[in-house]
Write a protein that holds these residues in place. Structure first.
Motif, PDB file in Angstrom:
ATOM      1  N   HIS A 207       0.836  -1.203   0.000  1.00  0.00           N
ATOM      2  CA  HIS A 207       0.000   0.000   0.000  1.00  0.00           C
ATOM      3  C   HIS A 207       0.868   1.249   0.000  1.00  0.00           C
ATOM      4  N   GLN A 208       0.425   2.224  -0.751  1.00  0.00           N
ATOM      5  CA  GLN A 208       1.112   3.514  -0.746  1.00  0.00           C
ATOM      6  C   GLN A 208       0.492   4.409   0.339  1.00  0.00           C
ATOM      7  N   PRO A 209       1.256   5.370   0.880  1.00  0.00           N
ATOM      8  CA  PRO A 209       0.680   6.277   1.868  1.00  0.00           C
ATOM      9  C   PRO A 209      -0.484   7.054   1.234  1.00  0.00           C
ATOM     10  N   PRO A 210      -1.466   7.516   1.993  1.00  0.00           N
ATOM     11  CA  PRO A 210      -1.525   7.434   3.458  1.00  0.00           C
ATOM     12  C   PRO A 210      -1.912   6.045   3.974  1.00  0.00           C
ATOM     13  N   VAL A 211      -1.252   5.643   5.045  1.00  0.00           N
ATOM     14  CA  VAL A 211      -1.507   4.345   5.667  1.00  0.00           C
ATOM     15  C   VAL A 211      -2.093   4.568   7.063  1.00  0.00           C
ATOM     16  N   ARG A 212      -3.183   3.912   7.339  1.00  0.00           N
ATOM     17  CA  ARG A 212      -3.740   3.868   8.700  1.00  0.00           C
ATOM     18  C   ARG A 212      -4.190   2.434   8.919  1.00  0.00           C
ATOM     19  N   VAL A 213      -3.479   1.689   9.745  1.00  0.00           N
ATOM     20  CA  VAL A 213      -3.813   0.272   9.863  1.00  0.00           C
ATOM     21  C   VAL A 213      -3.545  -0.226  11.283  1.00  0.00           C
ATOM     22  N   VAL A 214      -4.416  -1.059  11.765  1.00  0.00           N
ATOM     23  CA  VAL A 214      -4.131  -1.791  13.006  1.00  0.00           C
ATOM     24  C   VAL A 214      -3.981  -3.266  12.686  1.00  0.00           C
ATOM     25  N   ALA A 240       0.598   4.515  11.257  1.00  0.00           N
ATOM     26  CA  ALA A 240       0.040   5.612  10.467  1.00  0.00           C
ATOM     27  C   ALA A 240       1.194   6.268   9.730  1.00  0.00           C
ATOM     28  N   VAL A 241       1.120   6.304   8.420  1.00  0.00           N
ATOM     29  CA  VAL A 241       2.162   6.951   7.611  1.00  0.00           C
ATOM     30  C   VAL A 241       1.486   7.894   6.619  1.00  0.00           C
ATOM     31  N   ASP A 242       1.993   9.116   6.589  1.00  0.00           N
ATOM     32  CA  ASP A 242       1.371  10.111   5.717  1.00  0.00           C
ATOM     33  C   ASP A 242       2.379  11.258   5.594  1.00  0.00           C
ATOM     34  N   THR A 243       1.968  12.351   4.917  1.00  0.00           N
ATOM     35  CA  THR A 243       2.829  13.521   4.930  1.00  0.00           C
ATOM     36  C   THR A 243       2.550  14.301   6.215  1.00  0.00           C
ATOM     37  N   ASN A 244       3.608  14.848   6.801  1.00  0.00           N
ATOM     38  CA  ASN A 244       3.470  15.724   7.971  1.00  0.00           C
ATOM     39  C   ASN A 244       2.881  15.076   9.219  1.00  0.00           C
ATOM     40  N   ILE A 245       3.137  13.806   9.412  1.00  0.00           N
ATOM     41  CA  ILE A 245       2.707  13.202  10.686  1.00  0.00           C
ATOM     42  C   ILE A 245       3.779  13.489  11.729  1.00  0.00           C
ATOM     43  N   THR A 246       3.352  13.982  12.877  1.00  0.00           N
ATOM     44  CA  THR A 246       4.310  14.399  13.904  1.00  0.00           C
ATOM     45  C   THR A 246       4.095  13.609  15.181  1.00  0.00           C
ATOM     46  N   GLY A 310       6.250   5.079  18.967  1.00  0.00           N
ATOM     47  CA  GLY A 310       7.324   5.946  18.491  1.00  0.00           C
ATOM     48  C   GLY A 310       7.099   6.359  17.058  1.00  0.00           C
ATOM     49  N   MET A 311       7.989   7.250  16.575  1.00  0.00           N
ATOM     50  CA  MET A 311       7.941   7.654  15.171  1.00  0.00           C
ATOM     51  C   MET A 311       8.679   6.594  14.350  1.00  0.00           C
ATOM     52  N   VAL A 312       8.078   6.181  13.254  1.00  0.00           N
ATOM     53  CA  VAL A 312       8.673   5.140  12.412  1.00  0.00           C
ATOM     54  C   VAL A 312      10.086   5.566  12.003  1.00  0.00           C
ATOM     55  N   ASP A 313      11.068   4.704  12.259  1.00  0.00           N
ATOM     56  CA  ASP A 313      12.450   5.003  11.877  1.00  0.00           C
ATOM     57  C   ASP A 313      12.511   5.123  10.357  1.00  0.00           C
ATOM     58  N   PRO A 314      13.002   6.268   9.840  1.00  0.00           N
ATOM     59  CA  PRO A 314      13.008   6.469   8.385  1.00  0.00           C
ATOM     60  C   PRO A 314      13.725   5.346   7.628  1.00  0.00           C
ATOM     61  N   ALA A 315      14.608   4.627   8.307  1.00  0.00           N
ATOM     62  CA  ALA A 315      15.310   3.528   7.628  1.00  0.00           C
ATOM     63  C   ALA A 315      14.326   2.492   7.093  1.00  0.00           C
ATOM     64  N   LEU A 316      13.196   2.324   7.784  1.00  0.00           N
ATOM     65  CA  LEU A 316      12.213   1.321   7.353  1.00  0.00           C
ATOM     66  C   LEU A 316      11.627   1.651   5.985  1.00  0.00           C
ATOM     67  N   TYR A 317      11.490   2.944   5.710  1.00  0.00           N
ATOM     68  CA  TYR A 317      10.873   3.336   4.437  1.00  0.00           C
ATOM     69  C   TYR A 317      11.695   2.851   3.257  1.00  0.00           C
ATOM     70  N   GLY A 318      13.012   2.755   3.473  1.00  0.00           N
ATOM     71  CA  GLY A 318      13.882   2.263   2.403  1.00  0.00           C
ATOM     72  C   GLY A 318      13.544   0.833   2.003  1.00  0.00           C
ATOM     73  N   TYR A 319      13.076   0.012   2.960  1.00  0.00           N
ATOM     74  CA  TYR A 319      12.763  -1.387   2.655  1.00  0.00           C
ATOM     75  C   TYR A 319      11.483  -1.529   1.843  1.00  0.00           C
ATOM     76  N   VAL A 320      10.600  -0.506   1.925  1.00  0.00           N
ATOM     77  CA  VAL A 320       9.294  -0.673   1.281  1.00  0.00           C
ATOM     78  C   VAL A 320       9.084   0.306   0.129  1.00  0.00           C
ATOM     79  N   GLY A 321      10.118   1.072  -0.205  1.00  0.00           N
ATOM     80  CA  GLY A 321      10.025   1.942  -1.362  1.00  0.00           C
ATOM     81  C   GLY A 321       9.311   3.261  -1.107  1.00  0.00           C
ATOM     82  N   TYR A 322       9.195   3.680   0.162  1.00  0.00           N
ATOM     83  CA  TYR A 322       8.658   5.008   0.446  1.00  0.00           C
ATOM     84  C   TYR A 322       9.815   6.011   0.442  1.00  0.00           C
TER      85      TYR A 322
END
Ligand SMILES: [Zn+2]
Length: 364
Positions: A207-214, A240-246, A310-322
């Protein structure tokens, strides 16, 4: 005396009348003694057998022996007798099978007034109850639900979640490995997932962002079973992954969810922590739902630690193509078994897995 075919002397109409009447009388009487298949067969053979049956006897004894002028008259009477005999044989056969099916119907009858076998209704397991409750809180906030395999590869369970090989964080999770995997590359080796987090990766891959999943599910660790541990237990986590999530979105979401679960007087607070796949990471504490001044459940502190987040470690995005420059997100997870135990006042989580109906019935 069983009937036997008489010899005709004069072949006169009177003699024929008398002989036919006697024969039909005997036919009638004998047909009444038919009670089953066997007596019917005997009856049929006695009257219609080609060799020496009564019909054959009258054919030979009466018709063939009749003098020329009477043959026609005798032939007509013999024919009438034949038709009558064949009809009785047929009728008795039918009434016999009719009686048989009646008997069978009677034997197979079901007494619908008898009390039936009572089957007890099933009910939802207490852990499923808690799981459903949490899922519905997040569904109301627009989250989807995802599930994944309980047998995972090392890649999804560790590597893609930022647990490098030989990273000490792997030791925090006493993993149950599947035997006979040594020939495979490390990342392909199978294990029982130690958390529901691999489903985060699997979900983001698709799935591409925005992601909201449990993600609710069963997880496994090599823990000896005791009142608060089990080698098989349950987690639910969210992503939850999207633009500007803080980080304040994370705080607000969890604060709202905990109020939905435990009531509006509940407060939450965060405490720094460490997870390999979130940065920064936090433990989330809620005020004790059972007391205001401290009790046994909160160990007199007034606070209960419920979640990791916590905030998703940006390193994870590299594994999924975000693109880590464009998206940000948060993740959180919690154990369901201790939560269910806390909620229902159960002092040993093993009770959840013993399958004792007397225990489970309390939650029905
Ligand atoms: Zn308390």
């Amino acid at each position: 005396m069983p009937y036997s075919v008489p010899k005709l002397e004069t072949y006169s109409a009177e003699e024929l009348d008398k002989a036919v009447a006697e024969l039909l009388n005997a036919l009638q009487q004998e047909s009444q003694s038919i009670s089953d298949e066997t007596t019917w067969t005997d009856f049929r053979n006695r009257w219609t057998a080609r060799k020496n049956g009564i019909l054959t006897q009258i054919n030979d004894g009466w018709l063939k022996a009749a003098p020329g002028p009477q043959k026609r008259e005798v032939g007509q009477r013999v024919n009438q007798v034949r038709q009558r005999v064949e009809a009785v044989v047929e009728e008795t056969k039918e009434s016999l099978s009719g009686a048989g099916s009646e008997k069978r119907l009677k034997a197979e009858a079901v007494d619908i007034t008898l009390p039936g076998t009572q089957r007890q209704l099933g009910a939802t397991h207490p852990i499923t109850l808690v799981m459903d409750e949490i899922v519905s809180v997040f569904k109301a906030m627009g989250y989807s639900v995802a599930e994944g395999p309980e047998i995972e590869t090392d890649y999804y369970n560790f590597e893609a979640l930022n647990f490098p090989l030989n990273h000490p964080a792997r030791d925090m999770q006493d993993t149950i490995f599947i035997a006979g995997q040594e020939k495979k590359q490390q990342r392909d080796r199978l294990l029982l997932r130690t958390h529901t987090s691999p489903v985060q990766i699997r979900y983001m891959e698709k799935h591409q962002p925005p992601v909201r999943v449990v993600i609710p599910g069963r997880v496994y660790r090599n823990d000896a079973p005791d009142a608060t541990h089990s080698p098989m237990f349950h987690q639910i986590e969210g992503l939850a992954v999207d633009t500007n999530i803080t980080f304040s979105d994370l705080k607000g979401t969890l604060d709202h969810a905990m109020k939905m679960l435990f009531g509006s007087r509940i407060k939450t607070k965060l405490r720094p922590s460490f997870f390999p796949f979130t940065e920064p990471s936090a433990e989330v504490l809620v005020t004790c739902p059972f007391c205001t001044k401290g009790c046994r459940v909160c160990k007199m502190s007034g606070w209960i630690e419920l979640l990791g987040a916590g905030m998703v470690d940006p390193a994870l995005y590299g594994y999924v193509g975000y693109d880590p420059a464009k998206v940000s997100g948060f993740a959180f997870g919690m154990g369901l078994d201790r939560l269910a135990a806390m909620k229902y006042g159960v002092d040993d989580i093993q009770l959840f897995f013993h399958g004792d109906v007397r225990f489970l019935r309390q939650f029905a």
